[in-house]
Design a protein around this motif. Structure first.
Motif, PDB file in Angstrom:
ATOM      1  N   LEU A  19      36.492  36.787  33.939  1.00 14.27           N
ATOM      2  CA  LEU A  19      36.892  37.607  35.083  1.00 14.27           C
ATOM      3  C   LEU A  19      35.719  37.880  36.001  1.00 14.27           C
ATOM      4  CD1 LEU A  19      39.304  40.142  33.344  1.00 14.27           C
ATOM      5  CD2 LEU A  19      39.922  38.460  35.082  1.00 14.27           C
ATOM      6  N   ALA A  20      34.532  38.148  35.414  1.00 12.43           N
ATOM      7  CA  ALA A  20      33.347  38.444  36.229  1.00 12.43           C
ATOM      8  C   ALA A  20      32.983  37.261  37.122  1.00 12.43           C
ATOM      9  CB  ALA A  20      32.176  38.813  35.326  1.00 12.43           C
ATOM     10  N   LYS A  21      33.092  36.047  36.596  1.00 11.71           N
ATOM     11  CA  LYS A  21      32.789  34.867  37.405  1.00 11.71           C
ATOM     12  C   LYS A  21      33.783  34.718  38.552  1.00 11.71           C
ATOM     13  CE  LYS A  21      30.533  32.220  33.725  1.00 11.71           C
ATOM     14  NZ  LYS A  21      30.597  31.026  32.837  1.00 11.71           N
ATOM     15  N   ARG A  22      35.033  35.036  38.297  1.00 10.60           N
ATOM     16  CA  ARG A  22      36.051  34.960  39.356  1.00 10.60           C
ATOM     17  C   ARG A  22      35.794  35.998  40.451  1.00 10.60           C
ATOM     18  NH1 ARG A  22      39.459  31.084  40.532  1.00 10.60           N
ATOM     19  NH2 ARG A  22      41.014  32.643  41.175  1.00 10.60           N
ATOM     20  N   SER A  28      28.061  42.335  32.753  1.00  7.32           N
ATOM     21  CA  SER A  28      27.710  43.706  32.366  1.00  7.32           C
ATOM     22  C   SER A  28      28.256  44.724  33.358  1.00  7.32           C
ATOM     23  CB  SER A  28      26.194  43.852  32.243  1.00  7.32           C
ATOM     24  OG  SER A  28      25.557  43.548  33.478  1.00  7.32           O
ATOM     25  N   THR A  29      28.276  44.351  34.637  1.00  3.51           N
ATOM     26  CA  THR A  29      28.814  45.251  35.661  1.00  3.51           C
ATOM     27  C   THR A  29      30.298  45.503  35.430  1.00  3.51           C
ATOM     28  OG1 THR A  29      27.206  44.469  37.287  1.00  3.51           O
ATOM     29  CG2 THR A  29      29.185  45.568  38.140  1.00  3.51           C
ATOM     30  N   LEU A  30      31.048  44.441  35.213  1.00  4.84           N
ATOM     31  CA  LEU A  30      32.488  44.579  34.996  1.00  4.84           C
ATOM     32  C   LEU A  30      32.770  45.350  33.714  1.00  4.84           C
ATOM     33  CD1 LEU A  30      35.303  43.883  35.977  1.00  4.84           C
ATOM     34  CD2 LEU A  30      35.158  41.739  34.708  1.00  4.84           C
ATOM     35  N   HIS A  31      31.997  45.097  32.671  1.00  8.29           N
ATOM     36  CA  HIS A  31      32.200  45.799  31.405  1.00  8.29           C
ATOM     37  C   HIS A  31      31.904  47.288  31.562  1.00  8.29           C
ATOM     38  CE1 HIS A  31      31.330  47.133  27.254  1.00  8.29           C
ATOM     39  NE2 HIS A  31      32.268  46.260  26.926  1.00  8.29           N
ATOM     40  N   GLY A  38      30.742  53.670  34.711  1.00  8.24           N
ATOM     41  CA  GLY A  38      30.445  53.626  36.137  1.00  8.24           C
ATOM     42  C   GLY A  38      31.713  53.487  36.946  1.00  8.24           C
ATOM     43  N   VAL A  39      31.596  53.771  38.259  1.00  6.97           N
ATOM     44  CA  VAL A  39      32.723  53.672  39.185  1.00  6.97           C
ATOM     45  C   VAL A  39      32.319  52.754  40.336  1.00  6.97           C
ATOM     46  CG1 VAL A  39      34.280  54.932  40.726  1.00  6.97           C
ATOM     47  CG2 VAL A  39      33.484  55.995  38.607  1.00  6.97           C
ATOM     48  N   PHE A  43      36.815  49.972  46.649  1.00  8.46           N
ATOM     49  CA  PHE A  43      38.004  49.553  45.921  1.00  8.46           C
ATOM     50  C   PHE A  43      38.230  48.048  46.004  1.00  8.46           C
ATOM     51  CE2 PHE A  43      42.685  49.001  45.562  1.00  8.46           C
ATOM     52  CZ  PHE A  43      42.813  49.434  44.247  1.00  8.46           C
ATOM     53  N   THR A  44      37.541  47.364  46.914  1.00  7.71           N
ATOM     54  CA  THR A  44      37.768  45.937  47.101  1.00  7.71           C
ATOM     55  C   THR A  44      37.642  45.169  45.796  1.00  7.71           C
ATOM     56  OG1 THR A  44      36.816  46.149  49.318  1.00  7.71           O
ATOM     57  CG2 THR A  44      37.070  43.939  48.440  1.00  7.71           C
ATOM     58  N   LEU A  45      36.607  45.489  45.016  1.00  5.44           N
ATOM     59  CA  LEU A  45      36.389  44.782  43.756  1.00  5.44           C
ATOM     60  C   LEU A  45      37.543  45.018  42.781  1.00  5.44           C
ATOM     61  CD1 LEU A  45      34.607  43.138  41.823  1.00  5.44           C
ATOM     62  CD2 LEU A  45      33.496  45.282  41.173  1.00  5.44           C
ATOM     63  N   LEU A  46      38.005  46.277  42.668  1.00  6.83           N
ATOM     64  CA  LEU A  46      39.090  46.583  41.745  1.00  6.83           C
ATOM     65  C   LEU A  46      40.399  45.934  42.184  1.00  6.83           C
ATOM     66  CD1 LEU A  46      38.512  50.306  40.739  1.00  6.83           C
ATOM     67  CD2 LEU A  46      37.666  48.205  39.705  1.00  6.83           C
TER      68      LEU A  46
END
Length: 258
Positions: A19-22, A28-31, A38-39, A43-46
């Motif tokens: 998912l992080a590569k996509r 580590s950021t996504l996890h 973290g928040v 919202f674009t990323l979420l």
């Protein structure tokens, strides 16, 4: 919010790395977002995450609601240094079906007939002012406030680039979409991009001359990292020529080297 992210991820069976590569971010950021450490600043990323998880429109709306709550809740850390987030207030229990509907009660200051007439008169004055408002005045007001930036305190931006430093104050300004972020104020190495038309910034510094002749640069976190630049986690510098403000640097904003 983190629990909802894990719920969406669980429907796909895909790994954090995939998912992080996509999404163009580090694993580590996504996890960190999915574990509640973290928040995301925007919202674009979420939203992209939810679409990768094939979320419905209703699920994306619910995720946005939880993200807004996570952004606006005052964390104890900003006030007392505590690490645990504040517990949300418990929702009141619904009334029993056998219970009679509550009687309509008015505040004491509205129970007086003279007060009612006073408020009615004020309402009439306001309506009159609206009716005589000349066309074009609202555009004048908009033009006067278009270049204003909003200073906020009590926020929490964790800067992984600076060893987890927490920024508790920022300045929200309009900016041009697709604004590039650079690794430092003297570099031409593009590391991230601002997609949204309004962003927050935390400090300023002087750097290389921009196309408009200015040398002020603002430090912020981008909406998405450039391929191969995920290690910066989006943190970089934006040229002031892309930020809509009446003056640069912004008043009251600290310098990055202080």
């Amino acid at each position: 919010m983190a629990a909802y992210l894990r719920q969406l991820k669980g429907k796909t069976g895909r790994s954090y790395d995939a998912l992080a590569k996509r999404l163009g971010v580090g694993k580590s950021t996504l996890h960190r977002y999915c574990s509640g450490e973290g928040v995301p600043p925007r919202f674009t990323l979420l939203e992209q995450f939810a679409k990768e998880c094939r979320a419905s429109q209703a699920e994306i709306i619910e995720l946005h609601r939880r993200w807004v709550r996570a952004q606006t809740v005052q964390l104890p850390e900003a006030e007392s240094g505590a690490d645990q987030p504040a517990e949300p207030p418990e929702a009141p229990l619904p009334p029993s079906p056998e219970s009679p509907p509550p009687a309509k009660r008015y505040p004491p200051f509205l129970r007086n007939r003279r007060t009612w007439w006073t408020l009615a008169g004020l309402a009439a004055l306001v309506m009159g002012a609206v009716l005589i408002w000349r066309p074009g005045q609202d555009f004048i007001a908009d033009a006067e406030t278009a270049h204003l930036c909003t200073e906020r305190s009590g926020v929490k931006h964790v800067d992984a680039r600076q060893g987890g430093h927490v920024w508790t104050r920022d300045f929200v300004c309009a900016n041009r979409p697709d604004t590039p972020l650079y690794v430092n104020v003297g570099s031409t190495e593009k590391i991230a991009v601002l997609d949204t038309p309004k962003s927050w910034f935390v400090c300023w510094e002087l750097g290389r001359v921009q196309s408009d002749g200015g040398r002020v640069w603002y430090y912020t976190r981008g909406d998405r990292s450039e391929p191969g630049k995920e290690r910066w986690e989006g943190w970089g510098f934006v040229g002031a020529e892309h930020v809509d403000a009446t003056t640069h640097p912004l008043p009251n904003m600290p310098r990055c080297d202080q």
